[in-house]
Scaffold this motif. Structure first.
Motif, PDB file in Angstrom:
ATOM      1  N   GLY A  78       0.777  -1.227   0.000  1.00 52.99           N
ATOM      2  CA  GLY A  78       0.000   0.000   0.000  1.00 52.99           C
ATOM      3  C   GLY A  78       0.807   1.275   0.000  1.00 52.99           C
ATOM      4  O   GLY A  78       0.286   2.350  -0.334  1.00 52.99           O
ATOM      5  N   MET A  79       2.083   1.206   0.348  1.00 50.79           N
ATOM      6  CA  MET A  79       2.861   2.442   0.473  1.00 50.79           C
ATOM      7  C   MET A  79       3.025   3.173  -0.862  1.00 50.79           C
ATOM      8  O   MET A  79       3.206   4.395  -0.885  1.00 50.79           O
ATOM      9  CB  MET A  79       4.241   2.158   1.063  1.00 50.79           C
ATOM     10  CG  MET A  79       5.185   1.443   0.136  1.00 50.79           C
ATOM     11  SD  MET A  79       6.815   1.281   0.906  1.00 50.79           S
ATOM     12  CE  MET A  79       7.794   0.890  -0.533  1.00 50.79           C
ATOM     13  N   LEU A  80       2.915   2.461  -1.965  1.00 53.63           N
ATOM     14  CA  LEU A  80       3.046   3.100  -3.279  1.00 53.63           C
ATOM     15  C   LEU A  80       1.890   4.068  -3.546  1.00 53.63           C
ATOM     16  O   LEU A  80       1.969   4.890  -4.460  1.00 53.63           O
ATOM     17  CB  LEU A  80       3.139   2.042  -4.382  1.00 53.63           C
ATOM     18  CG  LEU A  80       4.359   1.110  -4.296  1.00 53.63           C
ATOM     19  CD1 LEU A  80       4.296   0.055  -5.387  1.00 53.63           C
ATOM     20  CD2 LEU A  80       5.655   1.899  -4.395  1.00 53.63           C
ATOM     21  N   GLU A  81       0.830   3.976  -2.735  1.00 58.41           N
ATOM     22  CA  GLU A  81      -0.284   4.919  -2.854  1.00 58.41           C
ATOM     23  C   GLU A  81       0.138   6.351  -2.477  1.00 58.41           C
ATOM     24  O   GLU A  81      -0.570   7.311  -2.797  1.00 58.41           O
ATOM     25  CB  GLU A  81      -1.458   4.485  -1.969  1.00 58.41           C
ATOM     26  CG  GLU A  81      -2.111   3.179  -2.385  1.00 58.41           C
ATOM     27  CD  GLU A  81      -2.878   3.284  -3.685  1.00 58.41           C
ATOM     28  OE1 GLU A  81      -3.044   4.403  -4.213  1.00 58.41           O
ATOM     29  OE2 GLU A  81      -3.333   2.235  -4.179  1.00 58.41           O
ATOM     30  N   LEU A  82       1.282   6.489  -1.805  1.00 59.69           N
ATOM     31  CA  LEU A  82       1.791   7.831  -1.511  1.00 59.69           C
ATOM     32  C   LEU A  82       2.248   8.551  -2.773  1.00 59.69           C
ATOM     33  O   LEU A  82       2.384   9.776  -2.785  1.00 59.69           O
ATOM     34  CB  LEU A  82       2.954   7.751  -0.511  1.00 59.69           C
ATOM     35  CG  LEU A  82       2.585   7.380   0.918  1.00 59.69           C
ATOM     36  CD1 LEU A  82       3.840   7.187   1.751  1.00 59.69           C
ATOM     37  CD2 LEU A  82       1.702   8.446   1.555  1.00 59.69           C
ATOM     38  N   LYS A  83       2.549   7.776  -3.818  1.00 62.77           N
ATOM     39  CA  LYS A  83       2.977   8.313  -5.108  1.00 62.77           C
ATOM     40  C   LYS A  83       4.176   9.239  -4.950  1.00 62.77           C
ATOM     41  O   LYS A  83       5.191   8.850  -4.392  1.00 62.77           O
ATOM     42  CB  LYS A  83       1.793   8.980  -5.819  1.00 62.77           C
ATOM     43  CG  LYS A  83       0.667   7.985  -6.121  1.00 62.77           C
ATOM     44  CD  LYS A  83      -0.454   8.603  -6.910  1.00 62.77           C
ATOM     45  CE  LYS A  83      -1.527   7.547  -7.209  1.00 62.77           C
ATOM     46  NZ  LYS A  83      -2.650   8.096  -7.984  1.00 62.77           N
ATOM     47  N   GLN A  84       4.070  10.479  -5.423  1.00 58.86           N
ATOM     48  CA  GLN A  84       5.230  11.380  -5.403  1.00 58.86           C
ATOM     49  C   GLN A  84       5.620  11.805  -3.996  1.00 58.86           C
ATOM     50  O   GLN A  84       6.678  12.400  -3.791  1.00 58.86           O
ATOM     51  CB  GLN A  84       4.953  12.623  -6.263  1.00 58.86           C
ATOM     52  CG  GLN A  84       4.085  13.686  -5.604  1.00 58.86           C
ATOM     53  CD  GLN A  84       2.591  13.397  -5.673  1.00 58.86           C
ATOM     54  OE1 GLN A  84       2.177  12.327  -6.126  1.00 58.86           O
ATOM     55  NE2 GLN A  84       1.766  14.347  -5.253  1.00 58.86           N
ATOM     56  N   LYS A  85       4.799  11.489  -3.017  1.00 60.74           N
ATOM     57  CA  LYS A  85       5.098  11.861  -1.635  1.00 60.74           C
ATOM     58  C   LYS A  85       5.834  10.755  -0.868  1.00 60.74           C
ATOM     59  O   LYS A  85       6.076  10.891   0.332  1.00 60.74           O
ATOM     60  CB  LYS A  85       3.820  12.249  -0.905  1.00 60.74           C
ATOM     61  CG  LYS A  85       3.153  13.479  -1.516  1.00 60.74           C
ATOM     62  CD  LYS A  85       1.932  13.912  -0.757  1.00 60.74           C
ATOM     63  CE  LYS A  85       1.263  15.095  -1.464  1.00 60.74           C
ATOM     64  NZ  LYS A  85       0.055  15.562  -0.763  1.00 60.74           N
ATOM     65  N   LEU A  86       6.168   9.684  -1.553  1.00 62.22           N
ATOM     66  CA  LEU A  86       6.946   8.617  -0.928  1.00 62.22           C
ATOM     67  C   LEU A  86       8.413   9.026  -0.885  1.00 62.22           C
ATOM     68  O   LEU A  86       9.060   9.202  -1.912  1.00 62.22           O
ATOM     69  CB  LEU A  86       6.785   7.308  -1.707  1.00 62.22           C
ATOM     70  CG  LEU A  86       7.663   6.142  -1.232  1.00 62.22           C
ATOM     71  CD1 LEU A  86       7.315   5.769   0.215  1.00 62.22           C
ATOM     72  CD2 LEU A  86       7.501   4.938  -2.156  1.00 62.22           C
ATOM     73  N   GLY A  87       8.917   9.192   0.319  1.00 63.26           N
ATOM     74  CA  GLY A  87      10.324   9.527   0.506  1.00 63.26           C
ATOM     75  C   GLY A  87      11.155   8.278   0.740  1.00 63.26           C
ATOM     76  O   GLY A  87      10.766   7.174   0.354  1.00 63.26           O
ATOM     77  N   PRO A  88      12.299   8.401   1.385  1.00 64.85           N
ATOM     78  CA  PRO A  88      13.173   7.250   1.623  1.00 64.85           C
ATOM     79  C   PRO A  88      12.550   6.232   2.571  1.00 64.85           C
ATOM     80  O   PRO A  88      11.694   6.565   3.400  1.00 64.85           O
ATOM     81  CB  PRO A  88      14.426   7.880   2.247  1.00 64.85           C
ATOM     82  CG  PRO A  88      14.340   9.328   1.945  1.00 64.85           C
ATOM     83  CD  PRO A  88      12.895   9.660   1.860  1.00 64.85           C
ATOM     84  N   ILE A  89      13.007   5.007   2.441  1.00 64.59           N
ATOM     85  CA  ILE A  89      12.613   3.928   3.341  1.00 64.59           C
ATOM     86  C   ILE A  89      13.762   3.677   4.309  1.00 64.59           C
ATOM     87  O   ILE A  89      14.901   3.467   3.888  1.00 64.59           O
ATOM     88  CB  ILE A  89      12.290   2.641   2.555  1.00 64.59           C
ATOM     89  CG1 ILE A  89      11.151   2.896   1.562  1.00 64.59           C
ATOM     90  CG2 ILE A  89      11.920   1.515   3.514  1.00 64.59           C
ATOM     91  CD1 ILE A  89      10.945   1.759   0.572  1.00 64.59           C
ATOM     92  N   ASN A  90      13.463   3.709   5.587  1.00 58.09           N
ATOM     93  CA  ASN A  90      14.460   3.484   6.632  1.00 58.09           C
ATOM     94  C   ASN A  90      14.404   2.026   7.071  1.00 58.09           C
ATOM     95  O   ASN A  90      13.458   1.596   7.716  1.00 58.09           O
ATOM     96  CB  ASN A  90      14.184   4.426   7.816  1.00 58.09           C
ATOM     97  CG  ASN A  90      15.065   4.135   9.021  1.00 58.09           C
ATOM     98  OD1 ASN A  90      15.893   3.223   9.010  1.00 58.09           O
ATOM     99  ND2 ASN A  90      14.890   4.903  10.075  1.00 58.09           N
ATOM    100  N   TRP A  91      15.457   1.277   6.719  1.00 61.25           N
ATOM    101  CA  TRP A  91      15.603  -0.104   7.164  1.00 61.25           C
ATOM    102  C   TRP A  91      16.465  -0.077   8.425  1.00 61.25           C
ATOM    103  O   TRP A  91      17.684   0.025   8.358  1.00 61.25           O
ATOM    104  CB  TRP A  91      16.228  -0.958   6.071  1.00 61.25           C
ATOM    105  CG  TRP A  91      15.447  -0.935   4.786  1.00 61.25           C
ATOM    106  CD1 TRP A  91      15.582  -0.061   3.754  1.00 61.25           C
ATOM    107  CD2 TRP A  91      14.393  -1.828   4.416  1.00 61.25           C
ATOM    108  NE1 TRP A  91      14.676  -0.344   2.753  1.00 61.25           N
ATOM    109  CE2 TRP A  91      13.928  -1.427   3.123  1.00 61.25           C
ATOM    110  CE3 TRP A  91      13.782  -2.929   5.029  1.00 61.25           C
ATOM    111  CZ2 TRP A  91      12.904  -2.086   2.461  1.00 61.25           C
ATOM    112  CZ3 TRP A  91      12.766  -3.586   4.364  1.00 61.25           C
ATOM    113  CH2 TRP A  91      12.332  -3.169   3.096  1.00 61.25           C
TER     114      TRP A  91
END
Length: 268
Positions: free
Chosen positions: A102-115
């Motif tokens: 579901g995170m791809l629903e953020l579209k252009q507002k998806l920033g970095p992913i912190n692992w």
């Protein structure tokens, strides 16, 4: 900053739901359902911690996207099920579930992913490279930006920095904490988490400390590496503009929004 010779600097906090922020940060009378909208009007990014502990429904990501301004960004903490394991090569299923959840629903507002990794996880080159190989560069046409937050001193060495650089993955810089500090830029962006706000400072940090972090962010954005932070690469990073994501986390949490807003003001 939008100078042609610099990347964009985004400043934020961890999450937006915290009762003690009602009054010091959120205006009295503001309903809880409008807190994200308000926070996004004062900050330029937020790091979401809830995704570390469990799944978030796609509808929630859509709601966050719709409640924030066009240039706002969410960084997401990846699920602990992917990183808190003995054999990292076996994390593929958890990684895929998270990215397709579901995170791809953020579209252009998806920033970095912190692992984020536990402080007990030591650096094993083969083990860690197996994990980096599992991180997709894109999903459904969206470019993914990965950052790793390592918390064991064994990672503070040139081999780890070179490994992260070879995969274009950022090493999260820990500020003002007991965790190892690795400030080498290893990706097209920089990710920093600063954790030293104090109750006796109106803006969480002293003016001198705020100036120092603003200068460090500016240096990273212009392609440099702050000389006053620990770095380990045997070869300096290429001096190219980089976007910077800096989050005020932990410390005296009540003061974190004030510190973030003051950094934004200093950076213009």
């Amino acid at each position: 900053m939008n100078m042609s010779a610099s990347g964009k600097i985004r400043i934020g906090i961890g999450g937006w739901t915290f009762e003690p922020w009602r009054g010091p940060f959120y205006p009295n009378g503001l309903t809880q359902k409008r807190e994200l909208e308000y926070a996004a009007s004062k900050l330029t990014a937020i790091e979401v911690n809830g995704t570390y502990y469990g799944s978030i429904k796609p509808d929630s990501f859509i709601k966050w996207r719709e409640e924030t301004s066009d240039d706002f960004v969410f960084a997401l903490k990846a699920p602990r099920f992917a990183t808190n394991r003995k054999v990292l090569a076996e994390a593929g299923g958890s990684i895929e579930k998270f990215i397709r959840g579901g995170m791809l629903e953020l579209k252009q507002k998806l920033g970095p992913i912190n692992w984020q990794f536990m402080a007990t996880k030591k650096f094993d080159p083969d083990d860690f490279e197996a994990f980096l190989k599992l991180l997709p560069k894109t999903a459904e046409g969206v470019t993914l930006r990965h950052a790793v937050e390592v918390r064991h001193e064994s990672f503070a060495n040139p081999d780890f920095v070179a490994l992260a650089q070879s995969y274009g993955v950022a090493i999260i810089t820990a500020g003002d904490s007991e965790f190892p500090q690795i400030a080498d830029p290893t990706a097209p962006f920089v990710y920093a988490r600063i954790m030293g706000t104090k109750e006796d400072e109106p803006n969480g940090y002293s003016n001198a400390e705020l100036d120092t972090w603003a200068d460090r962010a500016t240096s990273w954005a212009a392609g440099g590496t702050p000389a006053d932070l620990r770095s380990f690469s045997l070869e300096p990073a290429k001096p190219v503009p980089r976007d910077v994501y800096l989050f005020v986390i932990s410390g005296h949490k009540v003061s974190n929004p004030a510190a973030a807003m003051e950094l934004i003001r200093r950076l213009g």
